[in-house]
Design a protein around this motif. Structure first.
Motif, PDB file in Angstrom:
ATOM      1  N   THR A  86      47.269  83.583 -26.723  1.00 16.95           N
ATOM      2  CA  THR A  86      48.692  83.263 -26.681  1.00 16.95           C
ATOM      3  C   THR A  86      49.524  84.537 -26.685  1.00 16.95           C
ATOM      4  O   THR A  86      49.047  85.610 -27.053  1.00 16.95           O
ATOM      5  CB  THR A  86      49.102  82.397 -27.888  1.00 16.95           C
TER       6      THR A  86
ATOM      7  N   ARG B 231      55.179  76.771 -22.065  1.00 14.24           N
ATOM      8  CA  ARG B 231      56.023  75.671 -22.503  1.00 14.24           C
ATOM      9  C   ARG B 231      57.166  76.315 -23.266  1.00 14.24           C
ATOM     10  O   ARG B 231      57.234  77.537 -23.372  1.00 14.24           O
ATOM     11  CB  ARG B 231      55.257  74.645 -23.337  1.00 14.24           C
ATOM     12  N   GLU B 232      58.062  75.526 -23.777  1.00  9.28           N
ATOM     13  CA  GLU B 232      59.240  76.087 -24.427  1.00  9.28           C
ATOM     14  C   GLU B 232      58.881  77.013 -25.590  1.00  9.28           C
ATOM     15  O   GLU B 232      59.472  78.064 -25.772  1.00  9.28           O
ATOM     16  CB  GLU B 232      60.142  74.951 -24.917  1.00  9.28           C
ATOM     17  N   GLU B 233      57.874  76.615 -26.387  1.00 10.23           N
ATOM     18  CA  GLU B 233      57.541  77.360 -27.602  1.00 10.23           C
ATOM     19  C   GLU B 233      56.713  78.616 -27.373  1.00 10.23           C
ATOM     20  O   GLU B 233      56.793  79.567 -28.142  1.00 10.23           O
ATOM     21  CB  GLU B 233      56.746  76.475 -28.583  1.00 10.23           C
ATOM     22  N   ASP B 234      55.847  78.606 -26.366  1.00  6.01           N
ATOM     23  CA  ASP B 234      54.918  79.723 -26.207  1.00  6.01           C
ATOM     24  C   ASP B 234      54.289  79.712 -24.817  1.00  6.01           C
ATOM     25  O   ASP B 234      54.606  78.878 -23.985  1.00  6.01           O
ATOM     26  CB  ASP B 234      53.822  79.680 -27.283  1.00  6.01           C
TER      27      ASP B 234
ATOM     28  N   THR C 182      49.292  68.628 -26.148  1.00  3.28           N
ATOM     29  CA  THR C 182      50.202  69.703 -25.758  1.00  3.28           C
ATOM     30  C   THR C 182      50.254  69.716 -24.234  1.00  3.28           C
ATOM     31  O   THR C 182      49.247  69.463 -23.568  1.00  3.28           O
ATOM     32  CB  THR C 182      49.732  71.085 -26.282  1.00  3.28           C
TER      33      THR C 182
END
Length: 167
Positions: free
Chosen positions: A8, A31-34, A159
């Motif tokens: 990540t 994605r939005e978070e990572d 996810t």
């Protein structure tokens, strides 16, 4: 047997890593978070501290535009039964419109399997979820719900990612 390594980071950093290793099979997802970078290989990974998985079932090539990861924790005792179920799967998903690939990933350093499906677009995944083939593929899970709870220590979770297109 191939392995899948996952790391990540930020999209920009992971894109640089991917660009430095153009001869490797890698796919950048965000994605939005990572963001995550997948490295599928039958050799060593270039990642320093990845999550490691053995690919125990695969169809298609990594690609597409939309990725769904069903993350399923499984007890040590439940692993043989869980893997047997996937070895016996109907393989109907491979015939669905918009399907690109599937990877069934056995964890090498934790208890969470990942069932990764790759699609040409989100709409194709959503169509698959509403299909008779989806209902048939998931019917066994409903029939065996009570014994299944014994092999799943925690609830599964999903996810989703978008594939970062080549720059």
């Amino acid at each position: 047997m191939k392995n899948m390594y996952i790391t990540t980071g930020t999209t920009d950093y992971l894109q640089k890593v991917k660009d430095m290793h153009k001869n490797e099979t890698m796919l950048l997802l965000e994605r939005e978070e990572d963001a995550v970078l997948l490295h599928e290989t039958d050799g060593e990974t270039v990642f320093k501290e990845p999550r490691c998985y053995e690919v125990i079932d695969a169809a298609g090539e990594l690609g597409g535009a939309f990725v769904v990861c069903n993350n399923i924790p499984v007890t040590d005792e439940g692993r043989p039964l869980f893997e047997h179920r996937f070895q016996q799967r109907a393989r109907l998903i491979e015939n669905e419109p918009g399907f690109v690939a599937i990877r069934v990933l056995r964890p090498l350093s934790n208890d969470t399997y990942v069932i990764m499906t790759l699609w040409e677009a989100k709409k194709y995944f959503e169509q698959w979820q509403r299909s008779n083939a989806f209902a048939k593929a998931h019917a066994q899970r409903k029939e065996e719900q009570k014994p299944s709870r014994q092999i799943f220590p925690r609830p599964s979770y999903v996810t989703t990612y978008s594939v970062v297109q080549e720059r």
